[in-house]
Design a protein around this motif. Structure first.
Motif, PDB file in Angstrom:
ATOM      1  N   ALA A  25      20.843  37.923 -34.442  1.00 16.32           N
ATOM      2  CA  ALA A  25      19.558  38.435 -33.965  1.00 16.32           C
ATOM      3  C   ALA A  25      18.717  39.017 -35.094  1.00 16.32           C
ATOM      4  O   ALA A  25      17.492  38.889 -35.101  1.00 16.32           O
ATOM      5  N   ALA A  26      19.376  39.656 -36.065  1.00 15.80           N
ATOM      6  CA  ALA A  26      18.646  40.347 -37.133  1.00 15.80           C
ATOM      7  C   ALA A  26      17.897  39.388 -38.046  1.00 15.80           C
ATOM      8  O   ALA A  26      16.999  39.812 -38.780  1.00 15.80           O
ATOM      9  N   THR A  38      13.879  40.276 -33.875  1.00 19.62           N
ATOM     10  CA  THR A  38      13.724  41.569 -34.550  1.00 19.62           C
ATOM     11  C   THR A  38      12.638  41.546 -35.621  1.00 19.62           C
ATOM     12  O   THR A  38      12.166  42.598 -36.030  1.00 19.62           O
ATOM     13  N   ARG A  39      12.245  40.372 -36.085  1.00 19.47           N
ATOM     14  CA  ARG A  39      11.279  40.291 -37.179  1.00 19.47           C
ATOM     15  C   ARG A  39       9.864  40.288 -36.619  1.00 19.47           C
ATOM     16  O   ARG A  39       9.573  39.625 -35.617  1.00 19.47           O
ATOM     17  N   GLN A  79      10.944  42.977 -28.487  1.00 19.18           N
ATOM     18  CA  GLN A  79      11.640  43.392 -29.705  1.00 19.18           C
ATOM     19  C   GLN A  79      12.044  44.862 -29.633  1.00 19.18           C
ATOM     20  O   GLN A  79      13.143  45.233 -30.061  1.00 19.18           O
ATOM     21  N   GLU A  80      11.167  45.700 -29.085  1.00 23.04           N
ATOM     22  CA  GLU A  80      11.487  47.123 -28.961  1.00 23.04           C
ATOM     23  C   GLU A  80      12.634  47.345 -27.980  1.00 23.04           C
ATOM     24  O   GLU A  80      13.483  48.212 -28.191  1.00 23.04           O
ATOM     25  N   LEU A 117      15.019  45.179 -27.318  1.00 23.89           N
ATOM     26  CA  LEU A 117      16.245  44.625 -27.896  1.00 23.89           C
ATOM     27  C   LEU A 117      16.831  45.529 -28.972  1.00 23.89           C
ATOM     28  O   LEU A 117      18.042  45.496 -29.229  1.00 23.89           O
ATOM     29  N   ARG A 118      15.992  46.324 -29.586  1.00 22.85           N
ATOM     30  CA  ARG A 118      16.425  47.132 -30.728  1.00 22.85           C
ATOM     31  C   ARG A 118      17.646  48.011 -30.424  1.00 22.85           C
ATOM     32  O   ARG A 118      18.623  47.993 -31.186  1.00 22.85           O
ATOM     33  N   LEU A 122      20.835  45.940 -30.290  1.00 28.42           N
ATOM     34  CA  LEU A 122      21.290  45.425 -31.580  1.00 28.42           C
ATOM     35  C   LEU A 122      21.856  46.535 -32.460  1.00 28.42           C
ATOM     36  O   LEU A 122      22.823  46.320 -33.192  1.00 28.42           O
ATOM     37  N   LEU A 128      16.946  46.485 -39.412  1.00 19.72           N
ATOM     38  CA  LEU A 128      15.957  46.061 -38.427  1.00 19.72           C
ATOM     39  C   LEU A 128      14.584  46.639 -38.710  1.00 19.72           C
ATOM     40  O   LEU A 128      13.644  46.393 -37.960  1.00 19.72           O
ATOM     41  N   ARG A 129      14.467  47.426 -39.776  1.00 23.46           N
ATOM     42  CA  ARG A 129      13.177  48.019 -40.096  1.00 23.46           C
ATOM     43  C   ARG A 129      12.233  46.967 -40.636  1.00 23.46           C
ATOM     44  O   ARG A 129      12.642  46.019 -41.302  1.00 23.46           O
ATOM     45  N   ARG A 130      10.976  47.192 -40.366  1.00 25.48           N
ATOM     46  CA  ARG A 130       9.963  46.260 -40.842  1.00 25.48           C
ATOM     47  C   ARG A 130       9.873  46.343 -42.354  1.00 25.48           C
ATOM     48  O   ARG A 130       9.742  47.417 -42.927  1.00 25.48           O
TER      49      ARG A 130
END
Length: 235
Positions: free
Chosen positions: A86-87, A92-93, A187-188, A190-191, A194, A210-212
């Motif tokens: 997923a990452a 997540t992106r 995405q939020e 799912l965070r 994950l 997972l950080r931008r």
């Protein structure tokens, strides 16, 4: 497992020595002393066992319910695989406005859906633990409550646009901005799942993966140096 076996051996040895000593002497003072030693050994052993169990247990709150995971080797491997699957995808992106391809984003999510579902249907999937939850239950939550509803809603809508307006750019799709907004919301949601998978896998600080990423500024256009003037042609 090794620590628990060693602890059991120590406690068993103390109890064995105590039983032998009492049987040989029969003295009351010695019996009391040995009894105290046994009590101390049992209490310390229980405390060490409790701490050991805490170090190999992860608790997560999913959809308002607490789930407990015993991080055995096979479960850690499964969680690590699911985390990195997923990452490295759009799950997540970030997909910035005006950038990226919506069809590719949906395809990436569908691929992740298939990757998560495959082990659930495999005969080699480990049976659920007697106590606690299985990492595959977490995968089932992700599939049924997050990925499936999003794909079911947006796949037919984007397909209808592609078929009715062939050759038209996705930026002209009337639901483009809504799709991107709901993708960010997905995405939020799912965070936490994950991050939980990362914790089960034993990955240090899984949230950091997972950080931008900071956007790298494009390099400034290279300035072409002035060309030397051609020498004058002699008349």
């Amino acid at each position: 497992m090794v620590m628990r076996a060693l602890l059991a051996g120590i406690v068993g040895g103390v109890i064995g020595i105590a039983a032998y000593s009492i049987s040989q002497t029969g003295g009351q003072p010695l019996s009391v002393a040995v009894g105290c030693l046994i009590g101390v050994a049992v209490v310390l052993g229980g405390e060490l066992y409790r701490r050991s169990a805490q170090l190999t247990e992860v608790r997560l709150v999913v959809l308002g319910s607490e789930m407990s995971f015993k991080t055995k080797t096979d479960m850690r491997h499964a969680a690590q695989r699911m985390f990195f699957q997923a990452a490295t995808r759009v799950a997540t992106r970030p997909l910035e406005d005006g950038h990226g391809n919506l069809r590719e984003a949906l395809t990436s999510l569908k691929t992740l859906f298939d990757l998560y579902r495959e082990p659930l249907e495999s005969e080699g999937t480990p049976l659920p633990p007697a106590n606690g939850n299985s990492v595959y239950e977490l995968a089932l939550h992700i599939l049924n409550f997050e990925l499936a509803p999003f794909l079911t809603k947006w796949h037919p809508r984007l397909k209808a646009f592609e078929e009715s307006d062939r050759g038209q750019d996705e930026s002209e799709w009337s639901e483009n901005s809504v799709f991107r907004e709901e993708l960010r919301a997905l995405q939020e949601r799912l965070r936490p799942y994950l991050i939980g998978l990362g914790e089960i896998a034993g990955i240090p600080d899984p949230a950091s993966h997972l950080r931008r990423s900071a956007r790298v500024s494009p390099p400034a256009s290279a300035t072409v140096p002035d060309q030397p003037s051609s020498p004058a042609t002699p008349e």
